[in-house]
Design a protein around this motif. Structure first.
Motif, PDB file in Angstrom:
ATOM      1  N   THR A 197      12.477  -1.938 -10.494  1.00 40.58           N
ATOM      2  CA  THR A 197      12.550  -0.687  -9.729  1.00 40.58           C
ATOM      3  C   THR A 197      12.927   0.477 -10.633  1.00 40.58           C
ATOM      4  OG1 THR A 197      13.187  -1.888  -7.734  1.00 40.58           O
ATOM      5  CG2 THR A 197      13.640   0.473  -7.770  1.00 40.58           C
ATOM      6  N   LEU A 198      13.887   0.249 -11.529  1.00 43.06           N
ATOM      7  CA  LEU A 198      14.299   1.291 -12.463  1.00 43.06           C
ATOM      8  C   LEU A 198      13.137   1.718 -13.359  1.00 43.06           C
ATOM      9  CD1 LEU A 198      17.823  -0.038 -13.559  1.00 43.06           C
ATOM     10  CD2 LEU A 198      17.332   1.916 -12.075  1.00 43.06           C
ATOM     11  N   LEU A 199      12.357   0.747 -13.798  1.00 41.93           N
ATOM     12  CA  LEU A 199      11.215   1.050 -14.650  1.00 41.93           C
ATOM     13  C   LEU A 199      10.178   1.887 -13.910  1.00 41.93           C
ATOM     14  CD1 LEU A 199      10.684  -2.393 -16.453  1.00 41.93           C
ATOM     15  CD2 LEU A 199      11.562  -0.289 -17.462  1.00 41.93           C
ATOM     16  N   VAL A 200       9.865   1.493 -12.675  1.00 41.75           N
ATOM     17  CA  VAL A 200       8.873   2.226 -11.881  1.00 41.75           C
ATOM     18  C   VAL A 200       9.351   3.655 -11.623  1.00 41.75           C
ATOM     19  CG1 VAL A 200       7.810   2.394  -9.591  1.00 41.75           C
ATOM     20  CG2 VAL A 200       7.807   0.211 -10.817  1.00 41.75           C
ATOM     21  N   GLU A 201      10.618   3.819 -11.305  1.00 39.96           N
ATOM     22  CA  GLU A 201      11.149   5.158 -11.034  1.00 39.96           C
ATOM     23  C   GLU A 201      11.092   6.047 -12.276  1.00 39.96           C
ATOM     24  OE1 GLU A 201      14.990   4.312  -9.454  1.00 39.96           O
ATOM     25  OE2 GLU A 201      14.261   4.096  -7.383  1.00 39.96           O
TER      26      GLU A 201
ATOM     27  N   LEU B  95       0.807  -1.219   0.000  1.00 44.10           N
ATOM     28  CA  LEU B  95       0.000   0.000   0.000  1.00 44.10           C
ATOM     29  C   LEU B  95       0.836   1.264   0.000  1.00 44.10           C
ATOM     30  CD1 LEU B  95      -2.822  -1.059   2.483  1.00 44.10           C
ATOM     31  CD2 LEU B  95      -2.887  -1.042  -0.023  1.00 44.10           C
ATOM     32  N   SER B  96       2.128   1.132  -0.169  1.00 42.85           N
ATOM     33  CA  SER B  96       2.986   2.311  -0.266  1.00 42.85           C
ATOM     34  C   SER B  96       4.013   2.104  -1.363  1.00 42.85           C
ATOM     35  CB  SER B  96       3.697   2.577   1.064  1.00 42.85           C
ATOM     36  OG  SER B  96       4.710   1.620   1.286  1.00 42.85           O
ATOM     37  N   MET B  97       4.484   3.202  -1.923  1.00 36.23           N
ATOM     38  CA  MET B  97       5.492   3.132  -2.960  1.00 36.23           C
ATOM     39  C   MET B  97       6.784   2.512  -2.426  1.00 36.23           C
ATOM     40  SD  MET B  97       5.570   3.903  -6.203  1.00 36.23           S
ATOM     41  CE  MET B  97       4.443   5.283  -6.455  1.00 36.23           C
ATOM     42  N   GLU B  98       7.135   2.847  -1.191  1.00 29.51           N
ATOM     43  CA  GLU B  98       8.361   2.317  -0.601  1.00 29.51           C
ATOM     44  C   GLU B  98       8.280   0.806  -0.420  1.00 29.51           C
ATOM     45  OE1 GLU B  98       6.713   4.957   0.410  1.00 29.51           O
ATOM     46  OE2 GLU B  98       8.159   6.478  -0.246  1.00 29.51           O
ATOM     47  N   ASP B  99       7.132   0.334   0.060  1.00 22.87           N
ATOM     48  CA  ASP B  99       6.949  -1.107   0.244  1.00 22.87           C
ATOM     49  C   ASP B  99       7.002  -1.824  -1.097  1.00 22.87           C
ATOM     50  OD1 ASP B  99       6.423  -3.590   1.225  1.00 22.87           O
ATOM     51  OD2 ASP B  99       4.350  -3.190   1.821  1.00 22.87           O
ATOM     52  N   LEU B 100       6.383  -1.235  -2.112  1.00 26.19           N
ATOM     53  CA  LEU B 100       6.404  -1.844  -3.443  1.00 26.19           C
ATOM     54  C   LEU B 100       7.822  -1.946  -3.971  1.00 26.19           C
ATOM     55  CD1 LEU B 100       5.107  -2.875  -6.063  1.00 26.19           C
ATOM     56  CD2 LEU B 100       4.853  -0.482  -6.776  1.00 26.19           C
ATOM     57  N   LYS B 101       8.568  -0.853  -3.909  1.00 22.10           N
ATOM     58  CA  LYS B 101       9.939  -0.872  -4.429  1.00 22.10           C
ATOM     59  C   LYS B 101      10.800  -1.890  -3.695  1.00 22.10           C
ATOM     60  CE  LYS B 101      10.121   3.953  -5.995  1.00 22.10           C
ATOM     61  NZ  LYS B 101      10.793   5.272  -5.798  1.00 22.10           N
ATOM     62  N   GLY B 102      10.514  -2.079  -2.431  1.00 21.16           N
ATOM     63  CA  GLY B 102      11.288  -3.038  -1.658  1.00 21.16           C
ATOM     64  C   GLY B 102      11.092  -4.477  -2.104  1.00 21.16           C
ATOM     65  N   ARG B 103      10.043  -4.735  -2.834  1.00 23.09           N
ATOM     66  CA  ARG B 103       9.758  -6.101  -3.283  1.00 23.09           C
ATOM     67  C   ARG B 103      10.139  -6.342  -4.741  1.00 23.09           C
ATOM     68  NH1 ARG B 103       4.095  -8.002  -0.480  1.00 23.09           N
ATOM     69  NH2 ARG B 103       4.147  -6.632   1.339  1.00 23.09           N
TER      70      ARG B 103
END
Length: 451
Positions: A329-333, A315-323
């Motif tokens: 991660t590069l794509l999402v950023e 439910l958070s961007m940080e939690d998502l990136k951590g997985r």
């Protein structure tokens, strides 16, 4: 191959180019079947082997259905992605029954789609009879018959029938002995796109060269067709070569072409190449679109896996990136730095609206995470007007695989429930979540876990 024999000697009337830019639509946009449509197909399946019973069902369904429901049911039967192959023998009877209705207007694109489907399903005699009938209906008018053959080529390519494409092209080529620029250009456009659709991009590129020799400058459309054709097959060296030729011809790389490239890389799990291309888009000031998001997000295996169980998505961007994996991660950023969210977000004193139409499930998920971040940031800044109400529009499932069951709506609902949001489904619009502006602000400012 027939590459060497594909020489154009065709004629269009002078007004065809204008006609080409005002093409008739294929009957209706593809929509999910209605409940009535599902019951109809279930009944047809139960009547398998009983042609009299099947014809009664078809007659009753068409007579009691609206134009949109009847044509949508037919479109499901003849779609290249249909799951109703066992009902293929009923396509022609259903088309004939629809053609008898008072609201029916004969449409060359529709009949071409029916013909291509019949031929693909092993009913060549029925297909040939419908071709002859159509040519007669058109009164043997050169322009109209030529356009019909172009529609036929396109329909065969959608059914991925190479034989159908070549045979229909042969009909078109034999139609006239004289040449006219507008007909020839339309014919080139059709055959080049269709050859790429049936995985023959090298033949298509040879046609582009022939087109040039014949005095026609290839348009961006032909180059994009080649980019897509080579990219879909994973022939990235050829894809890049065509991109260079496209730029040398004076066409700038745009969002449409870039999305084709991204889709090609994604189909072959080349995530690092996708990240590099996104950087190239940013450096070249090529704007991102919802389709850019869709192509990229659908290619991220971790995100696709997480979305299989909406009760446990981060439910958070940080939690998502951590997985995520490094490339993901590069794509999402790269994506979250674009303007796509702001384009979908409308903000005024009366309403704050987020429109998720056109977004695939993974895209809607990322946009929702961004939306929460942006709203919290604006409320914390204290210099943004609080809208009277907030709305998140996710659709009611009209275009979903199962009508009325929107995956995006299910996602938003789960996220709202798990985050204890005050936003609820609108009583007047089941495809929309609504909440009072101050309640939404209080919720986001007082939320207890890191979003």
């Amino acid at each position: 191959m027939m590459t060497g024999t594909l020489q154009l000697a065709l004629a269009f009337s002078a007004d065809l180019l204008h006609h080409h830019h005002h093409r008739r639509p294929l009957f209706l946009p593809w929509c999910a079947l209605s409940k009535k449509g599902h019951r109809f197909f279930t009944s047809l399946a139960a009547a398998a082997g009983d042609s009299a019973a099947a014809n009664r069902l078809i007659r009753k369904f068409v007579a009691s259905s609206s134009k949109s429901d009847a044509l949508n049911a037919l479109s499901h039967l003849i779609s290249s992605n249909t799951t109703h192959f066992h009902l293929s023998s009923l396509v022609l009877p259903m088309y004939r029954r629809i053609a008898e209705t008072p609201w029916f207007n004969w449409n060359p694109k529709l009949v071409a789609s029916v013909i291509a489907y019949l031929d693909k399903q092993g009913q060549p005699e029925e297909a040939e009879a419908l071709i002859s009938e159509s040519v007669q209906k058109l009164g043997f008018q050169e322009r109209d018959v030529a356009l019909f053959y172009c529609d036929l080529i396109d329909s065969y390519s959608k059914q991925r029938s190479r034989i159908g494409v070549f045979e229909s092209y042969a009909r078109l080529k034999q139609l006239f002995s004289d040449s006219s620029s507008s007909l020839s250009r339309r014919a080139y456009e059709t055959i080049i796109c269709s050859l790429c659709s049936v995985d023959l991009p090298r033949d298509a590129e040879n046609m582009v060269e022939e087109m040039t020799i014949s005095g026609f400058k290839p348009s961006a459309f032909e180059f994009r067709s080649l980019v897509s054709g080579y990219g879909r097959l994973g022939l990235f060296t050829d894809m890049r070569r065509v991109l260079r030729k496209m730029e040398d011809a004076g066409y700038c790389l745009d969002t449409i072409c870039s999305n084709m490239v991204l889709s090609s890389f994604g189909a072959h799990s080349e995530l690092s190449e996708m990240a590099s291309w996104l950087r190239k888009m940013k450096d070249s000031n090529i704007s991102f679109s919802i389709r850019t998001y869709n192509s990229v997000m659908n290619s991220c295996p971790t995100i696709t896996s997480l979305l299989k169980d909406l009760k446990f998505v981060p439910l958070s961007m940080e939690d998502l990136k951590g997985r995520l994996q490094k490339d993901e991660t590069l794509l999402v950023e790269q994506l979250i730095g674009s303007s796509v969210l702001m384009d979908a977000l409308k903000w005024c004193p009366s309403e704050g609206k987020l429109d998720l139409h056109g977004m695939h499930l993974a895209t809607a998920y990322l946009i929702m995470l961004q939306w929460v971040q942006v709203l919290r940031s604006r409320f914390s800044a204290g210099n943004w007007v609080i809208p009277t109400e907030f709305r998140v529009i996710c659709g009611s499932g009209k275009h979903s695989s199962v009508r009325g069951e929107s995956p995006v709506k299910a996602l938003v609902k789960q996220m709202m429930v798990r985050m204890k949001s005050p936003m609820k489904i609108d009583r007047n619009n089941v495809g929309c979540f609504v909440g009072r502006g101050k309640a939404v602000r209080d919720w986001l400012c007082c939320i207890h876990y890191d979003l």
